[in-house]
Design an enzyme around this catalytic site. Structure first.
Site, PDB file in Angstrom:
ATOM      1  N   GLY A  11      -9.637  87.437  48.803  1.00  0.00           N
ATOM      2  CA  GLY A  11      -8.676  87.011  47.785  1.00  0.00           C
ATOM      3  C   GLY A  11      -7.756  85.958  48.380  1.00  0.00           C
ATOM      4  O   GLY A  11      -7.232  85.106  47.660  1.00  0.00           O
ATOM      5  N   SER A  12      -7.592  86.004  49.686  1.00  0.00           N
ATOM      6  CA  SER A  12      -6.822  84.989  50.407  1.00  0.00           C
ATOM      7  C   SER A  12      -7.680  83.754  50.615  1.00  0.00           C
ATOM      8  O   SER A  12      -8.834  83.853  51.059  1.00  0.00           O
ATOM      9  CB  SER A  12      -6.376  85.547  51.758  1.00  0.00           C
ATOM     10  OG  SER A  12      -6.243  84.516  52.720  1.00  0.00           O
ATOM     11  N   THR A  13      -7.116  82.589  50.328  1.00  0.00           N
ATOM     12  CA  THR A  13      -7.893  81.351  50.447  1.00  0.00           C
ATOM     13  C   THR A  13      -8.064  80.910  51.903  1.00  0.00           C
ATOM     14  O   THR A  13      -9.181  80.651  52.344  1.00  0.00           O
ATOM     15  CB  THR A  13      -7.222  80.229  49.637  1.00  0.00           C
ATOM     16  OG1 THR A  13      -5.876  80.057  50.093  1.00  0.00           O
ATOM     17  CG2 THR A  13      -7.219  80.559  48.157  1.00  0.00           C
TER      18      THR A  13
END
EC number: 5.99.1.4
Lengths: 200, 200
Positions: A11-13
């Site tokens: 979910g973290s880029t």
């Protein structure tokens, strides 16, 4: 060599940059790395620290920065990748099941590859089942385990443990009690693992 | 070698790391660097992007990160330094006057040295007058020039120019239209100045 804990949330880029290169870096540098999936969004909400929401200039910069740094690392990338994700919770529950069973790293890499190279949102179909299958597991069995209450409780417990260590973003490296936030702190984390300082 | 614009605001904490080492790095690497003071807070407020306010965990991390990285660069540091600053506007107006007259870099370094090594808030007395004097100028004359409306207008114009380039934080490096945000992107900015890419 002090062990390195790699705390991350699917979910973290920026975690794309770490997920795709950490295995090779760890082998080359002889690192002892443990991958620890958690729910960064729960901490961000609690700490009033949502990084890109309602910040279009910063978000546009983030995508360009990731694009340039992916090229630096020799990683293919299509930006912007789908963001934010609807399936952050389930994506990380599956990662946690995978870590318990030994295929979690493979699943995480497969998930990010589909998300950042093929535009398939992580934590949604077809990414979810395809990444589980690519990690050599049966999607039906794994998704049932991931949706079980005990897995939700385990992810919440990991998240609380991370928050207790001072983790507030993803990716984060924890080395002997020191917190290093961001893919761009991997070199600092490695230096700390070797010497317990950065100016050695 | 493409010129590098170094956009910074006195008031930014991470800019300490850049301000104190950029001169030596530029000489060693043969860089063409222009220092461009602006008012980052005006952009942050407009973009709803205040980095540390009401975020104690992230703020505590920031101080520890700066402390470790200062050691890495061989810079003395006392953290936390006074923050946030009451005198951000005047501190940067003086810097702009100094850039027009040729002593702005020296003043900026002196200001940060007093702020981060001796606990004197930048933009307030005694830091303000002492840093102007250390840059070889008369504080009374300079402060009068800095408080003049034309200087305020000039700083606002610089800030708008930076915002137009995509600058949203400090320190930022602008190289041939590419924006690199953060002291930790100086190496990327230098690579871009040399080759127009990071994977050269």
């Amino acid at each position: 060599m002090t062990p390195i804990e790699f705390w991350y949330s699917i979910g973290s880029t920026y975690s794309y940059l770490t997920v795709m290169r950490l295995g090779a870096v760890a082998r080359a540098e002889g690192l002892d790395v443990t991958w620890r999936p958690f729910n960064v969004r729960a901490i961000m909400v609690a700490q009033n620290n949502i990084p890109f929401r309602d910040k279009p200039v910063k978000a546009a910069y983030m995508w360009r920065d990731i694009e340039r740094r992916a090229a630096k690392y020799g990683l293919p990338v299509q930006v912007p990748a789908p963001y934010p994700l609807a399936g952050l919770e389930i994506a990380n529950r599956v990662a946690l099941v995978g870590m318990e069973e030994g295929w979690g790293v493979s699943y995480t890499v497969e998930t990010y590859r589909r998300w950042f190279q093929h535009g398939q949102p992580a934590g949604s179909e077809p990414n979810l089942s395809e990444s589980v299958a690519a990690a050599g597991q049966d999607p039906e069995r794994v998704l049932e385990a991931a949706m079980a209450d005990r897995t939700g409780a385990a992810l919440a417990k990991e998240t609380a443990t991370g928050e207790g260590l001072g983790v507030f973003g993803s990716p984060t490296f924890v080395v002997g009690g020191e917190v290093f936030w961001g893919d761009d702190r991997l070199d600092d984390a490695i230096a700390w693992a070797r010497a317990g300082r950065l100016d050695a």
